[in-house]
Write a protein that holds these residues in place. Structure first.
Motif, PDB file in Angstrom:
ATOM      1  N   PHE A 203       2.201  72.204  49.035  1.00 46.77           N
ATOM      2  CA  PHE A 203       2.096  70.844  49.573  1.00 46.77           C
ATOM      3  C   PHE A 203       2.313  70.789  51.082  1.00 46.77           C
ATOM      4  N   THR A 204       1.613  69.831  51.709  1.00 47.18           N
ATOM      5  CA  THR A 204       1.828  69.508  53.108  1.00 47.18           C
ATOM      6  C   THR A 204       2.734  68.279  53.139  1.00 47.18           C
ATOM      7  N   THR A 205       3.594  68.184  54.139  1.00 46.78           N
ATOM      8  CA  THR A 205       4.406  66.965  54.258  1.00 46.78           C
ATOM      9  C   THR A 205       4.087  66.273  55.577  1.00 46.78           C
ATOM     10  N   LEU A 206       4.336  64.982  55.599  1.00 46.40           N
ATOM     11  CA  LEU A 206       4.205  64.215  56.837  1.00 46.40           C
ATOM     12  C   LEU A 206       5.346  63.209  56.876  1.00 46.40           C
ATOM     13  N   SER A 207       5.959  63.097  58.054  1.00 45.02           N
ATOM     14  CA  SER A 207       6.985  62.068  58.214  1.00 45.02           C
ATOM     15  C   SER A 207       6.987  61.596  59.666  1.00 45.02           C
ATOM     16  N   ASN A 208       7.933  60.721  59.996  1.00 42.46           N
ATOM     17  CA  ASN A 208       7.992  60.183  61.360  1.00 42.46           C
ATOM     18  C   ASN A 208       8.446  61.254  62.341  1.00 42.46           C
ATOM     19  N   GLY A 209       7.984  61.148  63.581  1.00 44.26           N
ATOM     20  CA  GLY A 209       8.445  62.036  64.638  1.00 44.26           C
ATOM     21  C   GLY A 209       7.783  63.403  64.589  1.00 44.26           C
ATOM     22  N   SER A 210       8.527  64.410  65.069  1.00 44.45           N
ATOM     23  CA  SER A 210       7.931  65.754  65.184  1.00 44.45           C
ATOM     24  C   SER A 210       8.399  66.659  64.055  1.00 44.45           C
ATOM     25  N   LEU A 211       7.517  67.571  63.686  1.00 40.34           N
ATOM     26  CA  LEU A 211       7.894  68.634  62.745  1.00 40.34           C
ATOM     27  C   LEU A 211       8.559  69.713  63.589  1.00 40.34           C
ATOM     28  N   VAL A 212       9.895  69.839  63.482  1.00 37.69           N
ATOM     29  CA  VAL A 212      10.584  70.757  64.390  1.00 37.69           C
ATOM     30  C   VAL A 212      10.670  72.166  63.821  1.00 37.69           C
ATOM     31  N   ARG A 213      10.756  72.300  62.513  1.00 36.91           N
ATOM     32  CA  ARG A 213      10.628  73.626  61.919  1.00 36.91           C
ATOM     33  C   ARG A 213      10.320  73.520  60.439  1.00 36.91           C
ATOM     34  N   SER A 214       9.914  74.675  59.908  1.00 38.85           N
ATOM     35  CA  SER A 214       9.481  74.763  58.531  1.00 38.85           C
ATOM     36  C   SER A 214      10.051  76.064  57.988  1.00 38.85           C
ATOM     37  N   VAL A 215      10.820  75.985  56.922  1.00 39.87           N
ATOM     38  CA  VAL A 215      11.515  77.179  56.432  1.00 39.87           C
ATOM     39  C   VAL A 215      11.136  77.450  54.994  1.00 39.87           C
TER      40      VAL A 215
END
Ligand SMILES: [Zn+2]
Length: 816
Positions: A203-215
């Motif tokens: 899955f891809t996620t989307l939320s407010n602001g910036s995606l700062v990291r993905s672990v």
């Protein structure tokens, strides 16, 4: 029709609509009389929520969200040892502060927490809440589960529906973010926000602001960390999770992205590609650069509304996802511009309470105009503005409310054509009154002074007053703080002896409920080959405006820029109306065509125009004429060769209404094979009117691409073998398409024998089972229609079993 009859008709329509609305819906009437007592004040601020730190994962099986919320707050002003949070339908597992459990009391809606001591306003404290959100199990005071406001939605959660992706998305406005995280769920609260979302790696996620990291986690899941450093109000918080394909664009080094399903990925730029230009234009015209971290737009399935302006992460309903063929006919820039404009009006500067909603929605609606004006020019922008006026006027026949209203029964009432359409028109008037420079300077001041803060209507007035140097209470009082609109009767007299042209205008709206308006506008006088513009201000109930002229005018146009939010009835000669067909504005033509008695020459003029909206107006008028044949030649040319697909489609519909329509069979057939779905749909329907068998045969090719037109055709001309298609179409469509699908299905059923009709009803019932509020009204209408039809059939029906079944169905449908 002479204008006095038209006035009477309008006034009677208003009176009747009010009578109908108060007589037939007693509940609404009762609510109205209770309403006087209601004053929906803005929420009192006891604690100030500063920062929200969430970490969430999901149980798709149970449709639960497993969450931890770390909230940093401080007392707003007065010292306190209490904290109330909105938290709807949760299981609360623990509430701690510095690792120590706190006492709390929870009633499924509000979490009341006893802090460990008294805090004063300089002291921040952070509480941690472990919880499970169960949006589908939320019940309010024993009533049915909320379907329209559950905040968090699981789409196809078990993956059982084929052809439908698995998705999770949220909808916060008005106060539903508290269905997925504990917060102070009011527009006058504002918080920065970090969300860590853990999902399966596909899955891809989307939320407010910036995606700062993905672990990537050891258990095969992945956690995405989203961070919004700029404060916004809780209803703008969002998440969307699904298998999206992302298209990357940019504006001044900020990410601009479009999240679409794979099948539509290749059209992302065609649909959304003008977004960076819009951001640039709005930034320039407002004098305030787009302030947020990024701008993303995602299209989700089964969305509860048209679109939502979540900060930096707009959600659109699936109708925005257009195919290449659909893109030939239309665009989605209105809704794209609307949600983007909210990022200044709504997100950066937020209405303090729902009573002030026009400060969000009127602006967003006017943003559509501002973008159209830039992109397509004033004519097509004015065309859109006229739709707004008509939308408001239709609503005004059944309700007239103050724009800023504290006495609503349900806050959802605020999302009406007053807050959107009427408000947009009011801003347009304000702009024309102040002039572009003052208007936009005023908006800039309003945005800068109130950035990251909440507003009431007075802040807008004060900003405009400071920039323009003029007291504007009169404008704001009559338009924002009162209800109704002016209805103007206009009469013209020329005096040859004195060489004077008199324009007499009377305000005839009901002044027991509607103000006597102060109305500034222009009157243009056409004489001697020139146009003379006069600025006037109407302040009386009835007023004469007298102008010296050199010769008898060939036309006079009142409200020459056509900006007044008013209904205007004029006593004007056909010569003048015909002359007006040469005037430059879209509304000049609309008024002329609408009012001229001998329409032929005016229609001819419109058809020969080189502007497609004007040609469209011409065809519309021609369709309503008794003697259509005289236009058949020129309209046939439009049907064959015009560049604009709306014009071609309407021209074909015109030809299908002629007595000689059979002569155009070949044209209809070739139209039905065109790429434009507007043209193909019109062609098919036209063909059906002369050769239904052939049309039904060709419709098969369009079943997938254009279910709307095909269903309409099958409903009208199709035999029993089409029932399955119509039923499938009903079950597989969502959002606005479902509206048309159900109408087509019902009109098909009504054409069938009673046995078939009754067989078909349950599919409709199950498909409309949990309809959204607006669809509920359609449902009632459709059920009444079916009941009437069954009753008629029962009168002649002999079969006993069928009679029983018919009665049972009537009973079932009537209970809804
Ligand atoms: Zn909006």
């Amino acid at each position: 029709m002479p204008y006095k009859d038209k006035i009477m008709e309008t006034l009677i329509a208003i009176a009747l609509a009010f009578l109908v609305s108060t007589n037939t819906t007693k509940v609404e009437y009762a609510q109205k009389s209770e309403k006087k007592e209601v004053y929906n004040e803005s929420r009192k601020r006891l604690n100030d929520l500063l920062h929200t730190e969430l970490s969430v994962s999901f149980d798709w099986q149970k449709q639960h969200l497993l969450g931890q919320a770390e909230l940093t707050l401080k007392p707003y002003f007065y010292p306190t040892d209490q904290l109330s949070l909105d938290a709807k339908g949760f299981d609360i597992h623990s509430v701690t502060l510095n690792g120590n459990s706190l006492k709390y009391d929870y009633n499924d809606l509000v979490l009341n927490i006893e802090l460990d001591r008294l805090y004063n306003r300089t002291e921040e404290y952070t509480i941690v809440i472990d919880y499970t959100a169960k949006p589908n199990e939320l019940e309010v005071e024993g009533s049915d589960a909320i379907t329209d406001a559950k905040g968090l939605y699981f789409i196809n959660p078990l993956g059982e529906e084929k052809d439908k992706p698995m998705q999770i998305w949220t909808q916060g406005e008005t106060e539903s973010s508290s269905c997925w995280f504990p917060t102070i769920d009011s527009p006058n609260e504002r918080t920065t926000q970090n969300i860590a979302i853990t999902v399966n790696d596909n899955f891809t996620t989307l939320s407010n602001g910036s995606l700062v990291r993905s672990v990537k986690n050891e258990d095969g899941t992945r956690t995405d960390y989203w961070e919004q450093k700029l404060g916004h109000t809780p209803y703008l918080a969002m998440m969307a999770i699904g298998e999206f394909n992302i298209t990357y664009d940019s504006w001044r080094n900020k990410d601009v992205t479009y999240y679409l399903e794979d099948d539509y990925h290749q059209n992302a730029r065609a649909i959304f590609g003008r977004t960076p230009d819009m951001i640039e234009y709005f930034s320039e015209v407002l004098g305030v650069d787009y302030p947020w971290e990024k701008y993303a737009q995602v299209v989700v399935r089964d969305f509860v509304s048209g679109a939502m302006e979540n900060t930096t992460a707009v959600i659109h309903g699936e109708f925005v996802q257009m195919t290449e063929r659909e893109l030939l006919d239309n665009h989605q820039d209105d809704i794209i511009a609307h949600e983007l404009f909210h990022h200044w009006f709504g997100d950066l500067v937020t209405c303090e309470s729902w009573a002030n909603l026009p400060l969000n929605e009127s602006f967003a609606t006017y943003g559509e105009y501002i973008w159209r004006e830039k992109w397509l020019g004033r004519l097509e922008a004015d065309m859109h503005l006229e739709e707004d006026l008509q939308n408001y006027l239709r609503e005004s026949r059944v309700k007239q409310k103050d724009m800023i209203r504290f006495d609503y029964v349900d806050k959802e009432e605020m999302f009406d054509n007053h807050s959107y359409a009427k408000g947009g028109r009011i801003l347009h008037m304000l702009r024309y009154y102040l002039g572009d420079e003052a208007f936009y300077k005023g908006l800039q001041k309003y945005l800068v002074d109130n950035a990251y803060n909440t507003v009431e209507i007075h802040q807008l007035r004060l900003a405009m007053e400071e920039v323009s140097g003029e007291d504007l209470n009169w404008f704001f009082n009559q338009w924002f703080l009162a209800s109704g609109h002016p209805i103007l009767a206009v009469d013209y007299k020329y005096n040859q002896t004195t060489q004077q042209q008199t324009v007499t205008i009377e305000q005839i709206q009901d002044q027991s409920t509607t103000p006597l308006y102060k109305l500034p506008f222009y009157i243009d006088i056409y004489e001697n080959g020139q146009t003379k513009r006069h600025a006037v201000t109407m302040t009386e109930q009835k007023q004469d405006f007298v102008f010296d002229v050199e010769s008898k005018p060939i036309n006079v146009i009142v409200d020459a820029e056509h900006v007044l939010l008013a209904e205007i009835f004029e006593e004007k000669s056909d010569e003048w109306w015909l002359e007006q067909m040469h005037a430059p504005l879209y509304m000049d033509i609309v008024f002329a065509l609408r009012n001229i008695e001998e329409k032929d020459n005016a229609i001819l003029h419109a058809l020969n125009s080189n502007s497609w909206p004007v040609q469209l107006l011409g065809i519309e008028e021609a369709i309503s004429l008794k003697n259509k044949e005289e236009f058949s030649g020129i309209i046939e040319q439009l049907a064959r060769y015009n560049d604009n697909t709306s014009v071609r489609a309407l021209a074909i519909s015109f030809l299908a209404k002629l007595e000689s329509k059979a002569e155009h069979e070949a044209l209809f057939e070739s139209a039905s094979a065109q790429q434009s779905l507007y043209v193909a749909g019109a062609g098919l329907e036209a063909l059906a009117s002369v050769n239904s068998e052939k049309a039904l045969g060709l419709a098969k090719n369009l079943e997938e691409d254009f279910p709307g037109a095909v269903s309409r055709l099958y409903a009208k001309y199709g035999g029993l073998d089409k029932m399955e298609y119509l039923k499938n179409n009903l079950q597989n469509t969502n959002g606005y398409s479902k509206y048309y699908a159900s109408i087509n299905y019902v009109s098909f059923l009504k054409n069938q024998e009673l046995g078939v009709l009754l067989e078909g009803v349950p599919a409709l019932e199950s498909s409309l089972e949990d309809s959204k509020s607006w669809m509920q009204r359609v449902k009632t209408y459709l059920y009444n229609d079916l009941v009437a039809s069954i009753k008629t059939s029962l009168k002649t029906e002999k079969d006993k079993a069928l009679k029983e079944k018919g009665k049972a169905t009537i009973e079932r449908l009537s209970q809804e």
